[in-house]
Enzyme design. Structure first.
Site, mmCIF file in Angstrom:
data_model
loop_
_atom_site.group_PDB
_atom_site.id
_atom_site.type_symbol
_atom_site.label_atom_id
_atom_site.label_comp_id
_atom_site.label_asym_id
_atom_site.label_seq_id
_atom_site.Cartn_x
_atom_site.Cartn_y
_atom_site.Cartn_z
ATOM 1 N N LYS A 111 0.816 -1.218 0.000
ATOM 2 C CA LYS A 111 0.000 0.000 0.000
ATOM 3 C C LYS A 111 0.845 1.262 0.000
ATOM 4 O O LYS A 111 0.427 2.290 -0.536
ATOM 5 C CB LYS A 111 -0.948 0.010 1.213
ATOM 6 C CG LYS A 111 -2.083 -0.987 1.069
ATOM 7 C CD LYS A 111 -3.264 -0.604 1.938
ATOM 8 C CE LYS A 111 -4.427 -1.561 1.728
ATOM 9 N NZ LYS A 111 -5.550 -1.289 2.607
ATOM 10 N N LYS A 194 -4.934 -9.866 -6.442
ATOM 11 C CA LYS A 194 -6.104 -9.956 -5.568
ATOM 12 C C LYS A 194 -7.224 -9.053 -6.078
ATOM 13 O O LYS A 194 -6.962 -7.950 -6.541
ATOM 14 C CB LYS A 194 -5.625 -9.504 -4.179
ATOM 15 C CG LYS A 194 -6.548 -9.740 -3.046
ATOM 16 C CD LYS A 194 -5.847 -9.369 -1.734
ATOM 17 C CE LYS A 194 -5.838 -7.866 -1.521
ATOM 18 N NZ LYS A 194 -5.399 -7.471 -0.171
ATOM 19 N N LYS A 197 -10.705 -3.358 -3.694
ATOM 20 C CA LYS A 197 -11.591 -2.201 -3.809
ATOM 21 C C LYS A 197 -10.934 -1.096 -4.596
ATOM 22 O O LYS A 197 -11.611 -0.227 -5.148
ATOM 23 C CB LYS A 197 -11.922 -1.677 -2.411
ATOM 24 C CG LYS A 197 -12.752 -2.619 -1.556
ATOM 25 C CD LYS A 197 -12.875 -2.041 -0.152
ATOM 26 C CE LYS A 197 -13.607 -2.988 0.787
ATOM 27 N NZ LYS A 197 -13.370 -2.645 2.194
#
Ligand code: TYM
Length: 332
Positions: A111, A194, A197
């Site tokens: 991230k 993956k 969102k």
């Protein structure tokens, strides 16, 4: 006694990975165990969130859980910031956890990206807040998708170190529950990434509010390979897209992966995709419709969250009292 805790971030786009990796398992577990489910708004703040969107996104996750079948008469459901004990205990855990432990967290590396210096301090400390969420209630079991496994190992390390440092057995060592054939749902566009969102491509995920046409189109366009489906589960090795779609089908139909493989052995993707679309439209459609109905009455959702938060505070307060006593903090 088993006590279940789990959480979900209000960052929009609740998707099939969240549903199959987490929510669907929570709905099953609530029948047999005491459960606490939390919309983790403080966790969402570790990445920039538009303030005007926060309330709606929080209600969206709450609505997704209720629409999926979480029974708020029996489970606690609330948003994290409504119980200040989470943040309070997180600070204490910041002082228990070691920098070296945080440095190993793969989610932080992903991230934060290349420019790690500019990531928020909160993103770095995120797993300590997650440990606090769980341990503020002395929860024993934590149902999550595969991607949260490392964070739960850290939660265990924090509990062990706290208990050791303060010579207590205050915190249980919680167990992750990573359940079912879809504990790691992958992007529909790339079977090695993956489903998330934040993927810039809407085609990569099916969200719970997608309509039947969108779901059908996303499945039709989902990446595959040129071979027919394999005869055995071993035949899925090296075929991530086929493995992903069959895993999704298996989860939605409550089968194991091997049974799903047998059902479509040797068939072309087109036939399988039609069957997958049918089950996905039926289940997601039902949830999406109910979600939209719930979101149209924000006051009712807020009332549920308030009620949950009150009960949650009553549960964490005695645990915090024990924590303060164990650490020698002077309290009123
Ligand atoms: P979050 O909000 O990213 O995701 C919520 C849940 O969905 C699961 N999940 C997936 N499962 C399968 N396939 C996928 N592609 C997929 N994407 C997401 C996640 O594993 C998770 O179970 N840190 C957590 C939230 C959290 C939490 C907690 C969880 C905060 N405190 C305490 C458990 C206990 C998170 O960011 O999840």
């Amino acid at each position: 006694r088993k006590l279940i805790f789990s959480g979900m971030q209000p960052t929009g786009n609740v998707h099939l990975g969240n549903y199959l990796g987490a929510i669907r398992n929570w709905v099953k577990l609530q029948k047999d165990y005491d459960c606490i489910f939390c919309v983790v708004d403080l966790h969402a703040l570790t990445m920039w969130q538009e303030p005007a969107m926060m309330a709606a996104q929080t209600r969206e996750v709450a609505a997704a859980l209720i629409a999926s079948g979480i029974d708020t008469d029996h489970c606690l459901l609330f948003n994290q910031s409504m119980n200040p004990d989470h943040a309070q205990l997180a600070w204490i855990f910041n002082c228990v956890a070691r920098v070296g432990w945080m440095n190993r967290m793969t989610q932080f590396k992903e991230k934060a990206g290349k420019d790690r210096e500019r990531a928020s301090l909160g993103l770095y400390a995120y797993p300590a807040l997650m440990a606090a969420d769980i341990l503020a209630y002395k929860a024993t079991h934590v149902p999550v998708g595969e991607d949260q496994k490392q964070h739960l190992e850290l939660t265990r390390d924090i509990a062990i170190k706290f208990n050791h440092d303060f010579e207590t057995e205050l915190f249980p060592i919680c167990e992750p529950l990573i359940l079912g054939p879809a504990a790691r749902v992958m992007s529909l566009r790339d079977g090695t990434r993956k489903m998330s969102k934040s993927d810039p491509s809407e085609q990569a995920r099916i969200t719970l509010t997608d309509g039947p046409d969108e779901i059908a189109q996303k499945i039709r366009r989902a990446k595959t390979d040129p071979e027919p489906l394999p005869e055995t589960a071993e035949g899925l090795d090296g075929r991530p897209e086929a493995a992903n779609l069959l895993g999704i089908y298996a989860a939605l139909t409550d089968k194991d992966l091997a049974a799903a493989v047998t059902e479509f052995a040797g068939q072309p993707f087109s036939a399988f995709k039609a069957a997958l679309t049918e089950v996905a439209v039926a289940e997601v459609g039902r949830i999406g419709t109910e979600m939209k109905r719930l979101m149209a009455d924000p006051g009712a959702v807020d009332a549920i969250l308030h009620r949950g938060a009150e009960k949650a505070r009553a549960m964490s307060a005695p645990v915090m009292a024990e924590v303060y006593a164990a650490m020698g903090l002077l309290r009123p």
